[in-house]
Scaffold this active site. Structure first.
Site, mmCIF file in Angstrom:
data_model
loop_
_atom_site.group_PDB
_atom_site.id
_atom_site.type_symbol
_atom_site.label_atom_id
_atom_site.label_comp_id
_atom_site.label_asym_id
_atom_site.label_seq_id
_atom_site.Cartn_x
_atom_site.Cartn_y
_atom_site.Cartn_z
ATOM 1 N N ARG A 29 -3.763 -8.874 -2.401
ATOM 2 C CA ARG A 29 -3.125 -7.685 -1.846
ATOM 3 C C ARG A 29 -2.130 -7.093 -2.849
ATOM 4 O O ARG A 29 -1.391 -7.826 -3.495
ATOM 5 C CB ARG A 29 -2.428 -8.014 -0.534
ATOM 6 C CG ARG A 29 -3.431 -8.496 0.500
ATOM 7 C CD ARG A 29 -2.915 -8.497 1.915
ATOM 8 N NE ARG A 29 -3.894 -9.147 2.784
ATOM 9 C CZ ARG A 29 -4.992 -8.560 3.270
ATOM 10 N NH1 ARG A 29 -5.240 -7.306 2.992
ATOM 11 N NH2 ARG A 29 -5.837 -9.238 4.038
ATOM 12 N N ASP A 30 -2.143 -5.774 -2.947
ATOM 13 C CA ASP A 30 -1.232 -5.060 -3.841
ATOM 14 C C ASP A 30 0.195 -5.203 -3.318
ATOM 15 O O ASP A 30 0.428 -5.100 -2.110
ATOM 16 C CB ASP A 30 -1.633 -3.584 -3.907
ATOM 17 C CG ASP A 30 -0.971 -2.842 -5.051
ATOM 18 O OD1 ASP A 30 0.281 -2.769 -5.068
ATOM 19 O OD2 ASP A 30 -1.694 -2.320 -5.913
ATOM 20 N N VAL A 94 -0.928 -1.826 -15.231
ATOM 21 C CA VAL A 94 -1.148 -3.183 -15.726
ATOM 22 C C VAL A 94 -2.430 -3.151 -16.550
ATOM 23 O O VAL A 94 -3.484 -2.755 -16.041
ATOM 24 C CB VAL A 94 -1.265 -4.204 -14.568
ATOM 25 C CG1 VAL A 94 -1.577 -5.589 -15.110
ATOM 26 C CG2 VAL A 94 0.009 -4.220 -13.732
ATOM 27 N N HIS A 98 -8.627 -3.670 -13.202
ATOM 28 C CA HIS A 98 -8.540 -3.953 -11.771
ATOM 29 C C HIS A 98 -9.109 -2.795 -10.974
ATOM 30 O O HIS A 98 -8.923 -1.639 -11.300
ATOM 31 C CB HIS A 98 -7.117 -4.299 -11.331
ATOM 32 C CG HIS A 98 -6.060 -3.306 -11.713
ATOM 33 N ND1 HIS A 98 -5.596 -3.166 -12.997
ATOM 34 C CD2 HIS A 98 -5.369 -2.421 -10.968
ATOM 35 C CE1 HIS A 98 -4.663 -2.235 -13.033
ATOM 36 N NE2 HIS A 98 -4.506 -1.751 -11.799
ATOM 37 N N HIS A 100 -9.114 -1.012 -7.383
ATOM 38 C CA HIS A 100 -8.352 -0.845 -6.152
ATOM 39 C C HIS A 100 -9.320 -0.637 -4.993
ATOM 40 O O HIS A 100 -10.238 0.187 -5.091
ATOM 41 C CB HIS A 100 -7.447 0.395 -6.223
ATOM 42 C CG HIS A 100 -6.369 0.317 -7.235
ATOM 43 N ND1 HIS A 100 -5.066 0.020 -6.903
ATOM 44 C CD2 HIS A 100 -6.388 0.520 -8.577
ATOM 45 C CE1 HIS A 100 -4.325 0.054 -8.000
ATOM 46 N NE2 HIS A 100 -5.105 0.349 -9.028
#
Length: 112
Positions: A29-30, A94, A98, A100
């Site tokens: 989870r972000d 970052v 990744h 989302h």
């Protein structure tokens, strides 16, 4: 990459709020969610940006994980968004690839 935040998560130095893990992928989870469901899906090996992703199998694994997690989080039927940000102008913060996964509310276009 010893200074990479996401590599530290893969190695276990930092413990994310993990929702999925297999041999190639980690999902968590972000910490600054932009939707009720906001999960980051990362490859376990360090790839800085989407420009360096040269592995079509791994690309498929990232998206297949997003599909699996959308179902698990009960957002697959209403809909969800997947996003890769690439480099500064793309909004990447970052520098470890990744994906989302965002859902749980109506998404709008353009995103910003």
């Amino acid at each position: 990459m010893t200074d990479c935040l996401f590599c530290k998560m893969v190695s276990g130095v930092i413990k994310p709020d993990m929702v999925y893990e297999d041999d190639s992928v980690l999902a968590f989870r972000d910490i600054n969610p932009q939707a009720p469901v906001h999960i980051l899906i990362i490859p376990k090996r360090h790839i800085a940006t989407l420009n360096e992703l040269d592995d079509s199998v791994l690309a498929g694994q990232l998206f297949q994980t997003a599909i699996k997690l959308a179902k698990q989080e009960n957002i697959s039927e209403n809909g969800y968004r997947t996003v890769f940000n690439c480099n500064k102008h793309g909004g990447q913060e970052v520098y470890h690839l990744h994906l989302h996964l965002l859902g749980g509310r109506q998404m709008h276009w353009p995103p910003g």
